[in-house]
Design a protein around this motif. Structure first.
Motif, PDB file in Angstrom:
ATOM      1  N   ASP A   1       0.593  -7.915  -3.395  1.00 30.56           N
ATOM      2  CA  ASP A   1      -0.315  -7.574  -2.284  1.00 30.56           C
ATOM      3  C   ASP A   1      -0.756  -8.826  -1.543  1.00 30.56           C
ATOM      4  O   ASP A   1      -1.049  -9.854  -2.158  1.00 30.56           O
ATOM      5  CB  ASP A   1      -1.547  -6.835  -2.822  1.00 30.56           C
ATOM      6  CG  ASP A   1      -2.490  -6.436  -1.711  1.00 30.56           C
ATOM      7  OD1 ASP A   1      -2.001  -5.976  -0.666  1.00 30.56           O
ATOM      8  OD2 ASP A   1      -3.717  -6.583  -1.883  1.00 30.56           O
ATOM      9  N   ARG A  38      -7.263  -0.659   2.603  1.00 30.18           N
ATOM     10  CA  ARG A  38      -6.091  -0.243   1.844  1.00 30.18           C
ATOM     11  C   ARG A  38      -5.608  -1.308   0.885  1.00 30.18           C
ATOM     12  O   ARG A  38      -4.816  -1.021  -0.023  1.00 30.18           O
ATOM     13  CB  ARG A  38      -4.963   0.128   2.800  1.00 30.18           C
ATOM     14  CG  ARG A  38      -5.270   1.316   3.690  1.00 30.18           C
ATOM     15  CD  ARG A  38      -4.096   1.633   4.591  1.00 30.18           C
ATOM     16  NE  ARG A  38      -2.923   1.985   3.792  1.00 30.18           N
ATOM     17  CZ  ARG A  38      -1.681   2.035   4.272  1.00 30.18           C
ATOM     18  NH1 ARG A  38      -1.481   1.739   5.565  1.00 30.18           N
ATOM     19  NH2 ARG A  38      -0.669   2.362   3.505  1.00 30.18           N
ATOM     20  N   ASP A  39      -6.025  -2.551   1.078  1.00 30.72           N
ATOM     21  CA  ASP A  39      -5.637  -3.605   0.156  1.00 30.72           C
ATOM     22  C   ASP A  39      -6.334  -3.409  -1.183  1.00 30.72           C
ATOM     23  O   ASP A  39      -7.222  -2.559  -1.341  1.00 30.72           O
ATOM     24  CB  ASP A  39      -5.978  -4.974   0.751  1.00 30.72           C
ATOM     25  CG  ASP A  39      -5.174  -5.253   2.011  1.00 30.72           C
ATOM     26  OD1 ASP A  39      -3.998  -4.851   2.051  1.00 30.72           O
ATOM     27  OD2 ASP A  39      -5.732  -5.841   2.959  1.00 30.72           O
ATOM     28  N   GLU A  84       0.816  -1.203   0.000  1.00 24.40           N
ATOM     29  CA  GLU A  84       0.000   0.000   0.000  1.00 24.40           C
ATOM     30  C   GLU A  84       0.859   1.267   0.000  1.00 24.40           C
ATOM     31  O   GLU A  84       0.366   2.347  -0.353  1.00 24.40           O
ATOM     32  CB  GLU A  84      -0.930   0.005   1.211  1.00 24.40           C
ATOM     33  CG  GLU A  84      -2.054  -1.024   1.140  1.00 24.40           C
ATOM     34  CD  GLU A  84      -1.536  -2.437   1.365  1.00 24.40           C
ATOM     35  OE1 GLU A  84      -2.095  -3.366   0.736  1.00 24.40           O
ATOM     36  OE2 GLU A  84      -0.591  -2.606   2.165  1.00 24.40           O
TER      37      GLU A  84
END
Length: 882
Positions: A337, A372-373, A306
């Protein structure tokens, strides 16, 4: 600079239209614009009328750096409150857009505004170092040899970040910019001809980088090139660019890649050492490390997708020749991620407390949810726990409304602890929650309620004014003013009863006897209570809360006055209506006693007795009444003087004075008796009567006895007092005075007998319904001479004490109260009928004879009374049904 100022003042793009997809307003502003710059007419673009923006409290929900923008309260315009730096907000991301949430009230609505911050050329190109040293071997370095240089970086984007490089004039060197990929360029210093160390040992050049902005900004780096001898082979990598992927949760020390460079030289000129440079981002120089001997790149810090998703690294392979030669390659590291960020929940607006009568669908709070992912790891679903009485409604991407789904009841639940839960779509999924405290405000929906519908209160008479009689409490589950209860006497009253038993004062309201404290509910007496005036007081207490509108509740209070022994026995006056012989006369006698007052002192009474009279002959009867009731009105008679074995005695409960033995001349011409009349109260009260008995000849006594034989129900005391009461006569005048009084007595007895005949005839022809009537069934309660009393739950009083040696008191009770006046203004002037008050209770005292007089049979037959006649023993009774 003039063009830059124009760029700051001029708004590049100003849009005020609704986006078709989401219904949001978009504006654009260049970075570095001055504070106070108007970004757009927000109120007008949202469809608000002039002046409505301030009335509906148009405002922004500030989150983090969004405080740089504000809404003008008067005009509803969106105004820049502080300087915006696009590079600080978005870095290299393009486009740079801020999402704003705009709230209006009445009704509560939320709008989403997107503000795009456009880039201006406010950042000059920056090289990693101000000076770079290069070593190039002479002769062995062929023309066309390329030496990699670290290019400059520009924080701007777009055209403002497109760099061009120029090199200061040189015959030996030139620049070459090679584009390896779409966003990856390599800058090389190219040798144009062989170097001659003996001619020029050191070359100093200036490398300039210029961006594409208007005006263009530049940055420089000084190149210091040392010409070395020998080592003419440069270490070479098998690839110029290496691409690596690494998950963001990789642990420190993890191997990123192992690089191997080769050098065709031998000896120390082929020994290679590796060095690492992080090209971008330049502020993360401590994340990676390389082994100088093996060429292994390992992770030294933490990765965060992020924060930075792509790293550009440069690896230099330098040999140990003289001079040392270096080879270069680039490593592009892509961070993968992982689901390491839980969802975040913010409360943007909270409208509390919620009224308990709020309608379904009322918006309680506005929430914003984000993760935020990216990808599935960033997809969030939300719900409310517990599921009732609130629910969530999605209003926009990442925005939710907490609404009311079920009706509220503050008295059942006054406050809710609501938890908004969010879960992302990662594997494993992560959760987050946000607790909300939602108090419920009160509405006046509960009336005060008493614990009992009817309160029974016992109060002794002669209580002090202001004495507390009872405490009433009404419960109201509402709060504050809605639950604050005040008390008042609402209605009720009693018929004021005089000492004679008649309704003297009429109907009197309860407020003249009692009062209720408005705050505490304490019932206290306004005046001393008198049992002889009032036995039962029934009224209502009203409890009213302070809500709007006020609600009330009622409770009935039945106040029973308990008798105290506050009245001493009183002697009946001589010549009263009772001596006419009859129950009606006895009833009137109590009225006379109450109105005129009975004989309370020890006045002298007169009676005659014949010499030689046998034992047990009644010579007089003491008649007394007590205004109290029960044991307090149960009288007993005692001979106080003379004590010892005197010629006379007094019936303990009848008051009859009779001879204790045969009278003889030794007893003297006159006997003075002191008789004490005492009740059974605690403490007992008493009065005294002085009886003067004259001893006369048998003829005079026979004449007195003959005149009194026609009035068997009259007391010989009455006859003696009718003959004369006052000072004792002297021995010489006793015979003459006696003759005069005998004549008067004969006339009086004849008149009374004639009156009795007339009353009897009138009662025979009078309608039965007029003789005795009552509003309801009659209850009979009897009392024996020894005090076995039975109390009525209602109203009771005693009318008279009958003649006779042995007797019982017959008390007749009616269970009906006099009807209270109807509530309202007319109740003040309403008075109950006297006959109704008299009919509520009736008492008849029967003589001690087994023969019931005809006029009593006439009085009692219509209502079916029970006669209780005494037997031989004081406690034995024989019931006779009329």
């Amino acid at each position: 600079m003039g063009e830059r100022r124009c760029a700051l003042v001029r708004v590049l793009v100003l849009q005020a239209a609704w986006a078709v997809s989401g219904g949001q307003v978009r504006y654009s502003v260049p970075e570095e614009a001055k504070a106070g710059t108007v970004l757009g007419r927000l109120a007008q673009d949202l469809g608000l009328e002039a002046g409505e923006a301030e009335a509906r409290r148009l405002r922004l929900v500030a989150q983090g750096r969004r405080a740089s923008v504000e809404v003008s309260g008067a005009s509803g315009a969106l105004v820049l409150s502080s300087r915006l730096d696009r590079e600080e907000l978005c870095g290299k991301s393009a486009p740079c857009a801020l999402r704003l949430e705009v709230l209006v009230e009445r009704p509560l609505r939320v709008f989403h505004v997107e503000l795009e911050v456009t880039d201006i050329n406010d950042n000059a190109p920056v090289f990693p170092a101000a000076r770079k040293n290069l070593s190039i071997a002479e002769l062995t370095t062929l023309p066309g040899t390329r030496f990699p240089l670290e290019g400059a970086s520009d924080a701007d984007i777009g055209v403002n970040a497109q760099l061009t490089y120029t090199l200061s004039p040189s015959e030996c060197f030139s620049l070459d910019l090679e584009k390896i990929e779409e966003d990856v360029e390599s800058l090389f210093l190219v040798l144009r001809k062989p170097l001659d160390r003996e001619t020029i040992p050191v070359h100093r050049l200036v490398l300039m980088a210029s961006d594409g902005g208007r005006p263009s900004l530049t940055g420089t780096m000084e190149l210091e090139i040392s010409v070395l001898d020998v080592n003419d082979n440069v270490p070479q990598f098998n690839q110029s660019v290496y691409k690596v992927q690494l998950p963001e949760n990789a642990e420190r020390g993890a191997l990123v890649i192992r690089l191997i460079a080769t050098d065709l030289d031998e000896g120390s000129n082929s020994d290679i050492s590796y060095s690492l440079q992080i090209l971008s981002p330049q502020d993360r120089r401590d994340v990676f490390g390389i082994d100088r001997n093996s060429g292994e790149i390992r992770l030294k810090g933490d990765l965060d997708f992020e924060d930075v998703s792509l790293y550009h690294l440069q690896v230099d392979a330098t040999d140990k020749g003289t001079p040392p030669l270096s080879g270069h390659c680039k490593v592009v590291l892509e961070v993968l991620d992982v689901n390491d960020n839980a969802p975040e929940v913010w409360v943007t607006s909270l409208s509390v407390p919620v009224p308990e009568d709020a309608s379904l669908g009322t918006v309680v709070a506005l929430l914003s949810v984000s993760d935020r992912d990216s990808g599935a790891n960033g997809r969030v679903r939300c719900w409310v726990w517990p599921a009732s009485p609130f629910g969530l409604e999605a209003t926009f991407a990442g925005s939710y409304s907490l609404v009311l789904r079920e009706a509220l009841d503050r008295e059942r639940v006054s406050e809710y602890e609501v938890e908004v839960r969010a879960e992302d779509g990662g594997a494993p999924s992560l959760r987050a929650s946000r607790g909300l405290r939602v108090p419920v405000s009160d509405v006046n929906d509960n009336a005060p309620a008493f614990a009992q519908a009817v309160y029974t209160v016992l109060a002794r008479e002669n209580n002090a004014a202001g004495a507390e009689l009872a405490r009433l409490w009404a419960r109201d589950p509402d709060e504050a003013g809605n639950g604050r209860v005040s008390y008042s006497v609402w209605e009720g009253g009693a018929a004021a009863v005089s000492a004679s038993g008649a309704a003297g004062g009429g109907w009197r309201p309860a407020s003249s006897y009692v009062s209720v404290d408005a705050e505490s509910g304490r019932v206290w007496a306004l005046q001393p209570l008198d049992y002889e005036e009032l036995q039962v007081l029934q009224f209502e207490v009203r409890a009213v809360d302070a809500g709007e509108p006020p609600l009330c509740g009622n409770a009935t209070v039945q106040l029973f006055v308990l008798d105290e022994n506050d009245n001493a026995p009183a002697l009946l006056p001589a010549g009263s209506a009772a001596e006419a012989g009859g129950v009606a006369g006895e009833a009137a006698e109590l009225g006379a006693v109450a109105a005129a007052g009975a004989v309370s002192g020890s006045g002298t009474l007169w009676a005659w007795a014949a010499w030689g009279a046998p034992a047990g002959q009644v010579v007089a009867k003491i008649r007394a009444v007590d205004a109290d009731s029960g044991y307090n009105a149960w009288l007993r008679y005692e001979l106080w003087e003379p004590r010892g074995k005197g010629p006379f005695r007094v019936g303990l409960y009848s008051g009859e004075v009779s001879t204790a033995r045969a009278l003889d001349e030794a007893d003297g011409p006159r006997q003075r008796l002191l008789i004490v009349v005492r009740d059974h109260g605690e403490p007992a009260r008493s009065t005294t009567a002085t009886l003067s008995v004259s001893l006369v000849e048998a003829a005079e006594a026979a004449l007195a006895a003959g005149s009194s034989s026609s009035l068997s129900s009259l007391s010989s005391l009455s006859l003696s007092r009718a003959a004369g009461a006052g000072a004792e006569l002297g021995p010489g005048a006793a015979s003459a005075a006696t003759n005069v009084w005998l004549v008067v007595a004969i006339c009086a007895v004849s008149s009374l007998f004639l009156l009795a005949v007339v009353l009897y005839g009138a009662s025979r022809w009078a309608p039965r319904a007029a003789v005795l009537s009552g509003p309801g069934p009659t209850t009979l309660v009897c009392a024996s001479e020894v005090g076995s009393w039975s109390y009525s739950q209602r109203h009771s009083r005693s009318l008279c004490v009958a003649d006779g040696a042995g007797k019982s008191d017959l008390m007749v009770f009616s269970p009906n109260f006099p009807p209270p006046p109807p509530p309202g203004p007319a109740a003040k002037d309403t008075q109950p009928e006297p006959s109704a008050l008299l009919d509520t209770v009736s008492f008849i005292t029967l003589p001690a004879s087994h023969h019931v007089p005809p006029f009593l049979s006439l009085l009692t037959r219509p209502v079916g009374c029970l006669y209780f006649l005494p037997g031989s023993a004081p406690t034995a009774f024989t019931p006779v049904v009329a």
